[in-house]
Scaffold this active site. Sequence first.
Site, PDB file in Angstrom:
ATOM      1  N   ASP A   1       2.480   3.307   2.945  1.00 14.51           N
ATOM      2  CA  ASP A   1       1.521   4.365   2.638  1.00 14.51           C
ATOM      3  C   ASP A   1       2.244   5.562   2.014  1.00 14.51           C
ATOM      4  OD1 ASP A   1      -1.049   5.256   2.362  1.00 14.51           O
ATOM      5  OD2 ASP A   1      -1.334   5.795   4.450  1.00 14.51           O
ATOM      6  N   ASN A   2       1.959   6.765   2.465  1.00 11.60           N
ATOM      7  CA  ASN A   2       2.450   7.976   1.800  1.00 11.60           C
ATOM      8  C   ASN A   2       3.885   8.303   2.192  1.00 11.60           C
ATOM      9  OD1 ASN A   2      -0.598   8.104   2.171  1.00 11.60           O
ATOM     10  ND2 ASN A   2      -0.283   9.707   0.665  1.00 11.60           N
TER      11      ASN A   2
ATOM     12  N   GLU B   1     -10.860   5.717   7.315  1.00 13.44           N
ATOM     13  CA  GLU B   1      -9.646   6.369   7.826  1.00 13.44           C
ATOM     14  C   GLU B   1     -10.063   7.543   8.710  1.00 13.44           C
ATOM     15  OE1 GLU B   1      -5.261   7.800   6.199  1.00 13.44           O
ATOM     16  OE2 GLU B   1      -6.836   7.296   4.773  1.00 13.44           O
TER      17      GLU B   1
ATOM     18  N   HIS C   1      -9.555   1.911   0.260  1.00 13.67           N
ATOM     19  CA  HIS C   1      -9.200   2.726   1.426  1.00 13.67           C
ATOM     20  C   HIS C   1     -10.454   2.798   2.288  1.00 13.67           C
ATOM     21  CE1 HIS C   1      -5.670   3.887  -0.794  1.00 13.67           C
ATOM     22  NE2 HIS C   1      -5.321   4.792   0.089  1.00 13.67           N
TER      23      HIS C   1
ATOM     24  N   LYS D   1       1.841  10.569  -5.419  1.00 14.31           N
ATOM     25  CA  LYS D   1       1.828  11.703  -4.496  1.00 14.31           C
ATOM     26  C   LYS D   1       3.208  11.989  -3.903  1.00 14.31           C
ATOM     27  CE  LYS D   1      -2.930  11.246  -2.677  1.00 14.31           C
ATOM     28  NZ  LYS D   1      -3.398  10.033  -3.348  1.00 14.31           N
TER      29      LYS D   1
ATOM     30  N   HIS E   1       0.860  -1.191   0.000  1.00 13.53           N
ATOM     31  CA  HIS E   1       0.000   0.000   0.000  1.00 13.53           C
ATOM     32  C   HIS E   1       0.891   1.235   0.000  1.00 13.53           C
ATOM     33  CE1 HIS E   1      -3.906   2.055   1.348  1.00 13.53           C
ATOM     34  NE2 HIS E   1      -2.997   3.020   1.367  1.00 13.53           N
TER      35      HIS E   1
ATOM     36  N   HIS F   1       1.664   5.257  -2.344  1.00 16.14           N
ATOM     37  CA  HIS F   1       1.111   6.290  -3.226  1.00 16.14           C
ATOM     38  C   HIS F   1       2.269   6.940  -3.981  1.00 16.14           C
ATOM     39  CE1 HIS F   1      -3.066   6.362  -1.600  1.00 16.14           C
ATOM     40  NE2 HIS F   1      -2.458   5.906  -0.512  1.00 16.14           N
TER      41      HIS F   1
END
Length: 441
Positions: free
Chosen positions: A334-335, A237, A234, A87, A82, A84
């Site tokens: 994640d990010n 959250e 997603h 981004k 997972h 991104h």
Amino acid sequence: MTTGFARLPDASAFRLANLRVPACLIEGCDIAADRSGLARVDLAVAKGRIEAIGLAGTVAAGVGPALDLDGGIALPRLVDCHTHLDKGHIWPRSPNPDGTFPGALTTVAADREANWSAKDVRSRMDFSLRTAFAHGTAAMRTHLDSLGKQIGISWSVYAEIRAEWTGRITLQASPLFGADAALDPTHMAAVVAAVKAHGDKLLGCVTYMIPELDRALDILFRAAIENGFDLDFHVDETNDPAARSLEHIADAALRHRFTGRILCGHCCSLSLQAPEDEARIIAKVREAGIAVVSLPLCNMYLQDRRHGRTPRWRGITALHELKAAGVPVMIASDNTRDPFYAYGDLDLVEVLREGTRILQLDHSGSDWANAVARTPAETMGVEAGIIAVGARADLVLTRARDWTEFFCRPQIDRSVLVAGRAIDRTLPDYRELDHLMGRAS
């Protein structure tokens, strides 16, 4: 190449002796482990693959040199399910103004509209992949913002990047948009077409408690069934216990008798349910065959943030309870350096290290290494995350001899083998991205 082990063998056949490997990640060999789950083994490598696995001292040297790892922990290259990549690294030009989830949403939307050209997305994605590769990642799944013009930009760039990285990192991508957009037939047609043309048979969205959530989910499940897609969502959250879209997803999976893979990320509000509601939802998730990934670093950053107030909650899902019920569970990056998470480096050793602290994975079983290796690989359907005879010799080698040594330091001196060869672990310099951030190098 010099490493923490002085020098790794530069030969087509060699032996790695006296290393510790999590027994849960050894496939096809029944080797006794210590109480922390580590088995002491030798590995023989030939032509880029693992040729033999045995108890330390039992694997014959064979042809070629040997290297004694002095009891150091070795892992397979890891699996980040997972992320991104589209981004990543926009923080210098678009920081989150207040560290909140709404602040992240509005800031990313503005940056996407203003800056996400093919050149911009490609440069940042490639930078991220070079970082993850140097840290020891074998496979990744990224979510791609799929709204309006960005559908036509990001998916074609992704397809090019995926082809370029073949043999180094196995890539997958899932579309990302709000659940309400699934109600728009034109949007759905564009997303499905992009996935068919450039993607990996994955469909998904961000779910939240809109009045027409069940109808949106029915549209997504029908599209997945018609096209043979798996699903990645997603989910919830938030710290609002009324957010129960995870249960709606499970209900939809059972309603449609869905046989593909389903991965749900975040699921933060699950840990704030009343015990009887949590148990009911988890039972449905298990019955529906859903896997769950927690993103501890990002959710610690965003959840329960209020100016001037100390956070009271870690922002993580009920991972222990899900695992105990038989739900496949994992953790991921994640990010990275964007408004949703200001930090991170796509380093799964860091994710496992910090996730162990945040989720208290210690004292709760000896197989949590699965969460960044075997389990995400199985969920993604890729060949990675295990150490097995015949598997590619993709390894992360450390000097740490037990889990306390492993987690006390960031293992910056680790070595990474890809097909039996040590790679250059030099990380890309952030200055490479200065031209995209509107500042001079």
